[in-house]
Design an enzyme around this catalytic site. Structure first.
Site, PDB file in Angstrom:
ATOM      1  N   TYR A   1       0.817  -1.224   0.000  1.00  0.00           N
ATOM      2  CA  TYR A   1       0.000   0.000   0.000  1.00  0.00           C
ATOM      3  C   TYR A   1       0.844   1.264   0.000  1.00  0.00           C
ATOM      4  O   TYR A   1       0.478   2.273  -0.600  1.00  0.00           O
ATOM      5  CB  TYR A   1      -1.003  -0.037   1.166  1.00  0.00           C
ATOM      6  CG  TYR A   1      -2.088  -1.039   0.897  1.00  0.00           C
ATOM      7  CD1 TYR A   1      -2.056  -2.326   1.435  1.00  0.00           C
ATOM      8  CD2 TYR A   1      -3.120  -0.733   0.002  1.00  0.00           C
ATOM      9  CE1 TYR A   1      -3.022  -3.264   1.116  1.00  0.00           C
ATOM     10  CE2 TYR A   1      -4.091  -1.669  -0.325  1.00  0.00           C
ATOM     11  CZ  TYR A   1      -4.038  -2.929   0.228  1.00  0.00           C
ATOM     12  OH  TYR A   1      -4.981  -3.863  -0.113  1.00  0.00           O
TER      13      TYR A   1
ATOM     14  N   ARG B   1       1.628   2.009  -3.549  1.00  0.00           N
ATOM     15  CA  ARG B   1       0.471   2.512  -4.318  1.00  0.00           C
ATOM     16  C   ARG B   1       0.111   3.924  -3.877  1.00  0.00           C
ATOM     17  O   ARG B   1      -0.287   4.762  -4.675  1.00  0.00           O
ATOM     18  CB  ARG B   1      -0.714   1.548  -4.149  1.00  0.00           C
ATOM     19  CG  ARG B   1      -0.491   0.221  -4.872  1.00  0.00           C
ATOM     20  CD  ARG B   1      -1.522  -0.810  -4.487  1.00  0.00           C
ATOM     21  NE  ARG B   1      -2.866  -0.443  -4.926  1.00  0.00           N
ATOM     22  CZ  ARG B   1      -3.967  -1.057  -4.496  1.00  0.00           C
ATOM     23  NH1 ARG B   1      -3.855  -2.036  -3.588  1.00  0.00           N
ATOM     24  NH2 ARG B   1      -5.143  -0.714  -4.933  1.00  0.00           N
TER      25      ARG B   1
ATOM     26  N   HIS C   1     -14.538   0.662  -0.692  1.00  0.00           N
ATOM     27  CA  HIS C   1     -13.404  -0.202  -0.345  1.00  0.00           C
ATOM     28  C   HIS C   1     -12.303   0.566   0.375  1.00  0.00           C
ATOM     29  O   HIS C   1     -11.169   0.080   0.463  1.00  0.00           O
ATOM     30  CB  HIS C   1     -12.828  -0.861  -1.600  1.00  0.00           C
ATOM     31  CG  HIS C   1     -13.747  -1.878  -2.197  1.00  0.00           C
ATOM     32  ND1 HIS C   1     -13.582  -2.356  -3.472  1.00  0.00           N
ATOM     33  CD2 HIS C   1     -14.851  -2.503  -1.714  1.00  0.00           C
ATOM     34  CE1 HIS C   1     -14.539  -3.229  -3.742  1.00  0.00           C
ATOM     35  NE2 HIS C   1     -15.328  -3.338  -2.686  1.00  0.00           N
TER      36      HIS C   1
ATOM     37  N   CYS D   1      -6.515   3.181  12.829  1.00  0.00           N
ATOM     38  CA  CYS D   1      -5.746   2.785  14.019  1.00  0.00           C
ATOM     39  C   CYS D   1      -6.389   1.568  14.697  1.00  0.00           C
ATOM     40  O   CYS D   1      -7.575   1.608  15.074  1.00  0.00           O
ATOM     41  CB  CYS D   1      -5.684   3.951  15.019  1.00  0.00           C
ATOM     42  SG  CYS D   1      -4.774   3.507  16.535  1.00  0.00           S
TER      43      CYS D   1
ATOM     44  N   THR E   1     -15.523  -1.742 -14.351  1.00  0.00           N
ATOM     45  CA  THR E   1     -15.362  -2.821 -13.371  1.00  0.00           C
ATOM     46  C   THR E   1     -15.677  -4.164 -14.027  1.00  0.00           C
ATOM     47  O   THR E   1     -16.563  -4.269 -14.856  1.00  0.00           O
ATOM     48  CB  THR E   1     -16.231  -2.584 -12.105  1.00  0.00           C
ATOM     49  OG1 THR E   1     -16.021  -3.651 -11.178  1.00  0.00           O
ATOM     50  CG2 THR E   1     -17.710  -2.478 -12.428  1.00  0.00           C
ATOM     51  N   SER E   2     -14.913  -5.175 -13.616  1.00  0.00           N
ATOM     52  CA  SER E   2     -15.003  -6.487 -14.269  1.00  0.00           C
ATOM     53  C   SER E   2     -16.159  -7.321 -13.735  1.00  0.00           C
ATOM     54  O   SER E   2     -16.496  -8.366 -14.288  1.00  0.00           O
ATOM     55  CB  SER E   2     -13.704  -7.265 -14.040  1.00  0.00           C
ATOM     56  OG  SER E   2     -13.520  -7.486 -12.643  1.00  0.00           O
TER      57      SER E   2
ATOM     58  N   ALA F   1     -13.201   4.377 -21.068  1.00  0.00           N
ATOM     59  CA  ALA F   1     -14.038   5.268 -20.244  1.00  0.00           C
ATOM     60  C   ALA F   1     -13.738   6.736 -20.549  1.00  0.00           C
ATOM     61  O   ALA F   1     -14.654   7.570 -20.556  1.00  0.00           O
ATOM     62  CB  ALA F   1     -13.775   4.981 -18.760  1.00  0.00           C
TER      63      ALA F   1
END
Ligand code: BV8
Length: 229
Positions: A56, A59, A109, A117, A177-178, A220
């Site tokens: 993360y 990213r 998400h 925390c 989205t798949s 898109a």
């Protein structure tokens, strides 16, 4: 486009693809050779926290190098043009909808730029690394901050709000989205059952394409501005 009363828009990784953010299940979808399903889980975090934090942190750092594309900007314009009538729900954890001008975005998400925390339950805006175990801004406990991301097996955020909007909307649009991941992949069913017109905008047919009244396949960045205009 005729002016609908209320629109729910669901976006996935495909809306950020033209901004240079890799999708999950496309050719560039593996992260250092691993599937997102294998890294984005509480079990993976318990087993190898530094590994998941790094996944993360990389990213989060990459966000500085990507920018909203015309699809993000078009949705923001639509939301501004129809006050209170357009809900943008994203599965994405990037901030490109906001940087494209969207005033209200539901991140079901979670978000890369937020930390959670484990000691006090607070969330805080976070744009640095978590891998070096910084203290929580709220309670000061060190080493208890995790990415504020909904992992597989965890309950997505804002589900009540999303479901209430889906059963009340007259238009549901799924973009980029798949249709692999639930509960998001099931939203079209909810919207369709209560009479909404369901439109899929995606590079190629998603797993749920047959459940939409209308499908438009292509990038898109081209199709979303055309649909909004
Ligand atoms: C839940 C954050 C229940 C992480 C993500 C077994 C055990 C536990 C759960 C399950 C299980 N089996 C099934 C489940 C349910 C599971 C699930 O659906 N698994 C799948 C893999 C089968 N779901 C969950 O676990 C969810 N939680 O069920 O909780 C519960 C109930 C009670 C109490 C507690 C819990 C949580 C799911 C959320 C997981 N987190 N993200 C991270 O980002 O690191 S999911 C992850 O996939 C991302 O959010 C991503 O957005 C999402 C969906 O992927 P897509 O966005 O669709 O991306 P993808 O690459 O797949 O597709 C991109 C599409 O874009 C393609 O179609 C492509 O053609 C198109 N495209 C590409 N370029 C363009 C384009 N389109 C247009 N233009 C372009 N230029």
């Amino acid at each position: 486009m005729h002016t609908p009363r209320s629109i729910v828009i669901l976006t996935g990784a495909g809306i950020s693809a033209e901004s240079g953010v890799p999708t999950f299940r496309g050719p560039d979808g593996l992260w250092e050779g691993r599937r997102v399903e294998d890294v984005a889980t509480p079990e993976a975090f318990a087993r190898a926290p530094a590994d998941v934090q790094r996944f993360y942190d990389l990213r989060r750092a990459a966000l500085a190098g990507v920018h909203p594309n015309p699809a993000h900007v078009a949705l923001a314009k639509l939301q501004a043009a129809l006050p209170g009538a357009v809900m943008i729900v994203t599965q994405n954890v990037d901030d490109l909808h906001e940087r494209g001008g969207a005033a209200e975005v539901i991140h079901m998400h979670g978000q890369l730029l937020s930390a959670l925390c484990l000691a006090c339950g607070d969330t805080a805006r976070w744009d640095g690394d978590l891998g070096d175990n910084p203290p929580c801004p709220g309670c000061g406990t060190a080493g208890q901050l995790r990415p504020d991301i909904v992992w597989f097996g965890e309950m997505p955020y804002h589900m009540d709000t999303i479901e209430a909007a889906l059963v009340a909307c007259d238009t549901f649009v799924s973009i980029g989205t798949s249709g692999n991941v639930y509960p998001a992949a099931g939203f079209v069913e909810l919207a369709r059952r209560t009479g909404a017109h369901c439109l899929e905008i995606n590079l190629e047919p998603s797993l749920g394409a047959s459940r939409f009244h209308e499908v438009r396949h292509g990038p898109a960045g081209v199709l979303v501005p055309a649909w909004v205009d």
